[in-house]
Design a protein around this motif. Sequence first.
Motif, short mmCIF file in Angstrom:
data_model
loop_
_atom_site.label_atom_id
_atom_site.label_comp_id
_atom_site.label_asym_id
_atom_site.label_seq_id
_atom_site.Cartn_x
_atom_site.Cartn_y
_atom_site.Cartn_z
N LEU A 94 0.94 -1.22 -0.04
CA LEU A 94 0.08 0.02 -0.06
C LEU A 94 0.89 1.26 0.04
CD1 LEU A 94 -2.97 0.64 2.40
CD2 LEU A 94 -1.78 2.47 1.18
N VAL A 95 1.00 1.97 -1.10
CA VAL A 95 2.22 2.96 -1.37
C VAL A 95 1.57 4.40 -0.59
CG1 VAL A 95 3.34 4.32 -3.09
CG2 VAL A 95 2.89 2.15 -3.36
N SER A 96 0.42 4.54 -1.01
CA SER A 96 -0.21 5.82 -0.28
C SER A 96 -1.49 6.12 -0.27
CB SER A 96 0.54 7.17 -1.07
OG SER A 96 -0.26 7.35 -2.18
N PHE A 117 -7.14 -4.99 -0.41
CA PHE A 117 -6.88 -6.08 0.23
C PHE A 117 -7.36 -7.15 -0.95
CE2 PHE A 117 -6.75 -5.36 4.87
CZ PHE A 117 -5.42 -4.99 4.73
N SER A 118 -8.81 -6.90 -1.49
CA SER A 118 -9.21 -7.71 -2.37
C SER A 118 -8.13 -7.80 -3.73
CB SER A 118 -10.45 -7.19 -2.99
OG SER A 118 -11.27 -7.01 -1.99
N TRP A 119 -7.90 -6.49 -4.24
CA TRP A 119 -6.79 -6.50 -5.23
C TRP A 119 -5.58 -7.25 -5.13
CZ3 TRP A 119 -1.85 -4.28 -5.45
CH2 TRP A 119 -1.46 -4.10 -6.94
N ALA A 120 -5.01 -7.10 -4.00
CA ALA A 120 -3.81 -7.80 -3.54
C ALA A 120 -3.97 -9.47 -3.84
CB ALA A 120 -3.31 -7.51 -2.32
N LYS A 121 -5.23 -9.71 -3.30
CA LYS A 121 -5.48 -11.23 -3.59
C LYS A 121 -5.61 -11.71 -4.86
CE LYS A 121 -7.52 -11.70 1.14
NZ LYS A 121 -9.02 -12.03 1.89
N GLU A 122 -6.15 -10.85 -5.72
CA GLU A 122 -6.53 -11.29 -7.02
C GLU A 122 -5.07 -11.20 -7.68
OE1 GLU A 122 -10.48 -8.82 -7.32
OE2 GLU A 122 -8.83 -8.37 -8.78
#
Length: 166
Positions: A94-96, A117-122
């Motif tokens: 998570l950059v900013s 979080f959803s995007w990261a899991k995808e």
Amino acid sequence: MSLVITVARVEDVTALIQSAASLFQEDGGQRDPFMDANWPTRNGLDYYLGMITSARSLALLARRDSTEGTVVGHLTGQMRAPNELRPNAVVAELVSMRVTEEQRGHGVGAKLVEHFFSWAKEQGANQATVSAYASNTDAVCFYQGRGFQPELIGLKIDLSSLDQQA
Ligand SMILES: CC(C)(COP(=O)(O)OP(=O)(O)OC[C@H]1O[C@@H](n2cnc3c(N)ncnc32)[C@H](O)[C@@H]1OP(=O)(O)O)[C@@H](O)C(=O)NCCC(=O)NCCS
């Protein structure tokens, strides 16, 4: 207010830069004497366009009421490059992020992090990471409330302080 989280499009780059610029002004610009707080507006165009267009990056805007509504916050994230020292870690950073002052405390930040979080899991991530200034206790509390736990602590010294002691 109803809240809509949208993935930023190329035409949203100015809104994204404005939100990032406000973050630099109130966070890094206040906490780090060496920070160039004007960087996003002066040099950020290519960087933020890259965050929007890269398949391994994420740029979200939180908008009031509709997909074209006023921007009340942003979040950027990116997948970290593989690290051979930690071969099984797939890390989303998570950059900013920032929420406009008048909208804080109404769940906007929590919604942005949920989407991250959803995007990261995808993306196949099995870890997420974020950095915050230790003095930004509000952000640290906010991130801990979302499940992040402190791991590394960065320490710094202003070398000119040594001259004053001598
Ligand atoms: C940090 C920030 C993004 C939080 O966004 P927000 O929309 O105000 O947060 P939310 O309303 O979604 O709050 C979610 C939860 O965090 C808690 N929280 C939010 N701000 C907090 C604070 N200052 N202290 C303690 N808890 C806090 C809320 O109480 C809420 O708790 P709950 O889930 O138990 O109800 C926002 O305050 C901000 O933009 N700050 C300035 C920029 C900044 O510091 N960005 C981070 C840089 S690393």
